[in-house]
Design a protein around this motif. Structure first.
Motif, mmCIF file in Angstrom:
data_model
loop_
_atom_site.group_PDB
_atom_site.id
_atom_site.type_symbol
_atom_site.label_atom_id
_atom_site.label_comp_id
_atom_site.label_asym_id
_atom_site.label_seq_id
_atom_site.Cartn_x
_atom_site.Cartn_y
_atom_site.Cartn_z
ATOM 1 N N ASP A 126 28.468 42.124 35.201
ATOM 2 C CA ASP A 126 29.155 40.845 35.053
ATOM 3 C C ASP A 126 28.256 39.832 34.350
ATOM 4 O O ASP A 126 28.722 39.044 33.516
ATOM 5 N N SER A 127 26.957 39.846 34.698
ATOM 6 C CA SER A 127 26.017 38.937 34.048
ATOM 7 C C SER A 127 25.915 39.236 32.562
ATOM 8 O O SER A 127 25.884 38.320 31.729
ATOM 9 N N LEU A 128 25.875 40.524 32.224
ATOM 10 C CA LEU A 128 25.810 40.912 30.813
ATOM 11 C C LEU A 128 27.078 40.508 30.077
ATOM 12 O O LEU A 128 27.018 40.013 28.942
ATOM 13 N N GLN A 129 28.222 40.697 30.709
ATOM 14 C CA GLN A 129 29.481 40.299 30.059
ATOM 15 C C GLN A 129 29.550 38.792 29.853
ATOM 16 O O GLN A 129 30.031 38.320 28.815
ATOM 17 N N ARG A 130 29.076 38.032 30.871
ATOM 18 C CA ARG A 130 29.073 36.572 30.696
ATOM 19 C C ARG A 130 28.163 36.164 29.556
ATOM 20 O O ARG A 130 28.499 35.269 28.768
ATOM 21 N N ARG A 131 27.003 36.818 29.460
ATOM 22 C CA ARG A 131 26.083 36.476 28.376
ATOM 23 C C ARG A 131 26.690 36.803 27.019
ATOM 24 O O ARG A 131 26.573 36.010 26.069
ATOM 25 N N ARG A 132 27.328 37.969 26.924
ATOM 26 C CA ARG A 132 27.946 38.331 25.647
ATOM 27 C C ARG A 132 29.075 37.367 25.293
ATOM 28 O O ARG A 132 29.252 37.014 24.114
ATOM 29 N N HIS A 133 29.843 36.949 26.297
ATOM 30 C CA HIS A 133 30.905 35.984 26.033
ATOM 31 C C HIS A 133 30.320 34.662 25.547
ATOM 32 O O HIS A 133 30.847 34.049 24.595
ATOM 33 N N MET A 134 29.226 34.236 26.178
ATOM 34 C CA MET A 134 28.581 32.993 25.753
ATOM 35 C C MET A 134 28.038 33.120 24.338
ATOM 36 O O MET A 134 28.141 32.184 23.536
ATOM 37 N N GLU A 135 27.459 34.298 24.012
ATOM 38 C CA GLU A 135 26.931 34.494 22.661
ATOM 39 C C GLU A 135 28.052 34.465 21.629
ATOM 40 O O GLU A 135 27.894 33.870 20.557
ATOM 41 N N ARG A 136 29.189 35.118 21.948
ATOM 42 C CA ARG A 136 30.314 35.100 21.003
ATOM 43 C C ARG A 136 30.853 33.682 20.822
ATOM 44 O O ARG A 136 31.172 33.260 19.703
ATOM 45 N N THR A 137 30.942 32.947 21.938
ATOM 46 C CA THR A 137 31.437 31.570 21.854
ATOM 47 C C THR A 137 30.484 30.705 21.045
ATOM 48 O O THR A 137 30.913 29.913 20.185
#
Length: 490
Positions: A236-247
């Protein structure tokens, strides 16, 4: 404990050779996974590494569990399962030495995997009210042999309140409806430790087919569930980070596109006065290492007095922070150029702006002002690569006037240089990310100068930019880069 007659099937012992082969395969696989786990420890602050390590830990736990179960399968079912040596604290002092024990944290034995193989068995006789627990089950619950086993009525007293209805439903379905038991619940041991148990059981039938007793195997799966939770949390932490990077990338791209010139081809400056017009083209090359837009910029602007502003620059960092700082700096640069401030003084003001910014950064920049009437190029630089001038099929770097990086020191002065351009001259401006692709700055500059015949023979500025991009590669490099080509009309 006596052997049990199950309601649905007789016991079928496995072939010893097959079990030995499975044990050997499990050991080899466990060693391979453990090697991968050791290699996965790189940067614990990186969510990707935490996720990889958590997955490896979970796999090791599962393989330890599988190995222990296969070992028990090979040994057969004894009357009482032996206790695992060294898995229980001898006294209260040993419990106190592990501060996480009272909160369900893994103790020393759990971290070695011994708790994963802890399995106990029990039988509750409905006709005689006799209860039989294996020694291992006493250890799982933290009970001594003298305290004796717990009846079905006593068992809920150590179970979490929210898990008690589940346990009651499983036992009732087993005793009344003959359904097998398969579920998990949490207990609080006598020493305060919280453990998660997986219970599997079946009713034992008498000669008339009625339920005479209930037999169950309970396995401590606390560390296995903790590892699974760690995998979920790290994922979940990795997915949140990837979402933040895409945003962040999307915002940075939108901000960059809103600030940089909206043209993608050549832009011709048609001045009303005498002098040759300029043909200008530029290109931005993103970085690969971060996947984020950086602080590089290029700009070409026709000024009110007929002059032309040509500028390229590079701010440290990537993402929204670098792009917003670039937008601020480029806006200030345009405003001062329109107001008639010369390149040297303009650099001094940009340096002061960066120094007092709420987002401190360093940057290199070059600002050129071209007068088409006199065909004079006035320019200043702040720690930036010099322009490359191509004339008559050869190229050279212009001598740089003095100028330190923007934001490096307060009150810095920037010299200004002048050169007269001739019709057909070609000026190449770039950021250092271009010349570092595939080599050093010096080797990159030599490659650019070696392109002189191709550049001077090109049809227009856009063809020159296309040739440079082909030479240095369209693929993203370690740093983002900008290249701008300016050709003086005939």
């Amino acid at each position: 404990m006596p052997s049990h007659l199950f309601a649905d099937r007789p016991a079928q012992p496995p072939e010893p050779g097959m079990v030995d082969a499975l044990i050997s395969q499990t050991r080899r696989l466990r060693g391979d996974v453990d090697a991968v786990r050791r290699d996965a420890v790189l940067d614990e602050d990186d969510p990707r590494n935490r996720w990889q390590r958590a997955l490896c830990d979970l796999a090791v736990h599962q393989l330890d569990d599988l190995g222990a179960q296969l070992g028990q399968l090979k040994a057969g079912v004894p009357d009482e399962l032996p206790a695992t040596p060294g898995t229980e604290p001898e006294n209260a002092a040993e419990v106190a030495s592990d501060p996480g024990a009272a909160y369900g944290e893994p103790d020393a034995s759990a971290r070695t995997g011994s708790l994963l193989s802890r399995v106990g068995s029990a039988e509750w006789n409905l006709l005689t009210d006799e209860v039989s627990w294996s020694e291992e089950l006493h250890q799982i619950f933290g009970r001594t042999q003298d305290s004796g086993p717990m009846s079905l009525d006593e068992l809920p007293s150590v179970v979490f309140a929210e898990d008690q209805p589940l346990l009651q439903a499983m036992v009732t379905d087993c005793l009344i409806d003959g359904k097998p038991i398969d579920g998990e619940f949490r207990i609080v041991r006598t020493d305060g430790r919280v453990r998660t148990l997986h219970m599997m059981g079946e009713p034992v039938l008498d000669a008339d087919g009625c339920t005479a007793s209930m037999w169950a195997v309970l396995r401590d799966v606390s560390e296995l569930r903790r590892s699974e939770r760690a995998v979920r949390e790290s994922r979940d932490s990795l997915q949140r980070r990837r979402h933040m990077e895409r945003t962040e990338r999307r915002v940075a791209v939108e901000l960059q596109e809103a600030v940089l010139p909206p043209w993608r081809g050549s832009l011709r400056f048609a001045h009303g006065g005498p002098g040759a017009p300029l043909d200008v083209a530029a290109h931005y090359l993103p970085a690969a290492s971060t996947g984020l837009i950086g602080g590089d910029w290029y700009d070409a602007l026709a000024l009110p007095d007929g002059d032309a502003l040509l500028t390229v620059g590079d701010l440290t960092g990537h993402g929204v922070s670098a792009t917003s700082s670039m937008a601020m700096l480029l806006g200030a640069l345009r405003g001062m150029a329109v107001a008639g401030i010369r390149p040297g003084a303009l650099m001094g003001h940009l340096n002061q702006l960066l120094e007092t910014s709420v987002q401190p950064a360093l940057g290199s920049a070059m600002c050129c002002r071209y007068d088409p009437a006199s065909q004079t190029l006035s320019w200043a630089q702040a720690g930036h690569p010099a322009p490359l001038l191509f004339r008559d099929g050869t190229g050279r770097a212009l001598a740089r006037p003095d100028g330190v990086l923007l934001g490096a020191t307060a009150g810095a002065a920037y010299e200004e240089a002048e050169i007269r351009l001739l019709p057909g001259d070609l000026l190449l401006l770039h950021t250092d990310g271009l010349t570092r692709r595939g080599g050093t700055d010096d080797s990159g500059t030599r490659r650019l100068l070696a392109m002189a015949p191709r550049l001077t023979g090109a049809r227009d500025a856009q063809d020159c930019v296309r040739s440079v991009v082909e030479e240095f590669g369209e693929a993203p490099g370690e740093d983002d880069a900008c290249v701008m080509v300016v050709r003086v009309g005939q």
